[in-house]
Enzyme design. Structure first.
Site, short mmCIF file in Angstrom:
data_model
loop_
_atom_site.label_atom_id
_atom_site.label_comp_id
_atom_site.label_asym_id
_atom_site.label_seq_id
_atom_site.Cartn_x
_atom_site.Cartn_y
_atom_site.Cartn_z
CE LYS A 99 -87.76 15.14 54.14
NZ LYS A 99 -87.89 15.54 55.39
CB SER A 173 -91.05 14.40 56.20
OG SER A 173 -89.83 15.00 56.68
CB SER A 197 -88.47 14.96 59.37
OG SER A 197 -89.94 15.39 59.59
#
Length: 486
Positions: A99, A173, A197
């Site tokens: 990420k 996220s 997330s």
């Protein structure tokens, strides 16, 4: 090929085959390792296939912020040489993604923000460990701005879309990581989880997502990310894949505050969990919305609870005593956002909602956030007592199916927070506690959108949760269902 190839932004052209040559979805992590060890494929082939699929889905899914096309291919060629010489490592030659809140040397860490950032000069500890295990990092996946929201959209990169239905978000996220794995662009990916997330996008893309114990996977160069709320964790199609990535990434940096004793996730994924006492909780912790689960979410999670009972576990409804745990979460989350936002070199480029969070977090810092963190010991005792009666807590991962792309556009900070709390009220308490949790696929709505169920455990309880998730997977075989084109 140069010795130090330049990173490639997804906004630039990277080497890729013509669309007609787009390969099939990549195999999972465990299967990729097996194929490489058996010389049934090569790292170069796997990495090239991953880059080709990423290139082909840029406009459709938009999962990646940055690629390392040339560097990844060079590393794959080196992995092939090592494999041919008989070397074996847990992930040698396997492509994975991380990420874009995670430092990868040579790439900027935008964390969903607009503007220019200098390249990171060193790998984060988690990336260092993945490389030491032999993984080839192909790129960095999209995240919403500073990881605040359960959608992955923003002016810096556009909208990341759900492979199951591109009109909907994959969640956030860690939405880019989830979309990439669900679509078969990479075998597995690392995400981060500060309020769900990892688990929220896992639920909304039909994946397994593990939020490990705080400190299990280092967040270095941060020593206590988002006031202790955020941890790194894997997203994968199977429990075995997620466990393998967790074992490879786990471990502390010398500067880390939290250093739990090691676990063996891969061993746990092969272990019978035994007969467990499982509590099913429908009521979420207190929020301003008083939200309960959507009927289709409730139907799917109830069916999963029935499966657990059929497998021999004792399952009954219960109500954990969460107390006013939100009074601890809000100051810690707002202060964490403010700490990251304050380091942005061009604050005017931040979303107005982020600037609002910056102001709130600045007000709630200092004594307020210290008091919030001091409550954690009492929260551990109160909620920990629940596990004197039960082994595992089962809840929906989210209260709602994945929203449509743009559902949060052009609304202010307050409405965003309230809408988000109504859709995702179940995940964040375990970030306050720092305890492990796993989201597993629970099925689909009648319109074909994935939803998930959450397995929650006490401190350092990953192995039991992983064993239970693997048992469910053996029965439900959720990995047999894939989105269109994957």
């Amino acid at each position: 090929m140069s010795a130090a190839p330049a990173p490639v932004s997804v906004h630039e052209r990277a080497p890729a085959p013509a669309p007609a040559a787009v390969p099939a979805p990549l195999p999972g992590l465990v299967e990729s390792v097996r194929l490489l060890a058996a010389s049934a494929t090569t790292s170069t082939a796997l990495v090239a296939d991953a880059l080709a699929r990423i290139e082909a889905t840029r406009t459709g899914l938009n999962a990646f912020r940055h690629l390392r096309a040339e560097a990844a291919l060079a590393e794959a060629a080196e992995a092939d040489r090592r494999l041919a010489a008989g070397e074996r490592l847990p992930l040698l030659g396997v492509p994975v993604a991380v990420k874009d809140d995670t430092d990868v040397a040579g790439l900027p860490t935008h964390f969903g923000c607009d503007g220019e950032r200098p390249p990171a000069t060193a790998d984060s500890e988690a990336v260092r460990r993945l490389r030491a295990a032999g993984a080839v990092i192909v790129g960095k996946t999209n995240s919403c701005e500073l990881g605040q929201w359960p959608f992955t959209e923003g002016p810096a990169f556009g909208a990341t879309r759900n492979p199951w239905n591109t009109d909907h978000t994959p969640g956030g996220s860690s939405g880019g990581s989830a979309a990439a794995v669900a679509a078969g662009l990479v075998p597995a990916a690392l995400g981060s989880d500060g309020a769900g997330s990892v688990r929220i996008p896992a639920a909304w893309t039909h994946l397994v997502g593990i939020k490990p114990q705080r400190g299990r996977v280092s967040v270095h160069p941060h020593h206590d990310a988002f006031q202790g709320l955020t941890v790194n964790g894997p997203l994968a199609r199977t429990v075995a894949d997620a466990a393998l990535l967790l074992d490879a990434a786990a471990g502390a940096h010398p500067g880390d505050l939290h250093r739990p004793p090691a676990v063996r996730a891969c061993d746990a994924a092969r272990r019978d969990p035994g007969r467990l006492r499982i509590a099913l909780a429908w009521r979420p912790p207190l929020t301003l919305t008083c939200a309960g689960p959507d009927p289709e979410v409730r139907r799917a999670v109830a069916a999963l609870a029935e499966t657990l009972a059929r497998l021999g576990h004792h399952v009954e409804e219960a109500r954990p005593r969460y107390g006013l745990i939100g009074l601890s979460f809000v100051p810690r989350a707002a202060t964490g956002i403010a700490e990251f936002a304050a380091r942005h070199p061009e604050p005017a480029l931040l979303d107005p909602r982020t600037r609002s969070a910056l102001r709130t977090g600045t007000r709630l810092g200092g004594r307020v956030v210290r008091a919030a963190r001091a409550r954690e010991v009492r929260q551990h005792r109160r909620i920990g007592a629940f596990f004197d009666t039960y082994d595992v807590l089962l809840t929906p991962t989210t209260a709602a199916p994945p929203p449509r792309i743009g559902a949060f556009d052009r609304i202010g900070a307050w409405r965003t927070d309230v809408t988000m709390a109504a859709a995702c009220p179940y995940a964040w308490p375990w970030n306050v506690l720092g305890w492990p949790a796993i989201s597993v696929p629970a099925g689909f709505t009648r319109s074909g959108l994935p939803v998930g169920a959450q397995l929650l455990g006490p401190s350092r309880g990953e192995e039991r949760l992983i064993a239970l998730a693997a048992q469910l997977e053996d029965d439900l075989r959720w990995y047999e269902h894939r989105p269109p084109g994957a």
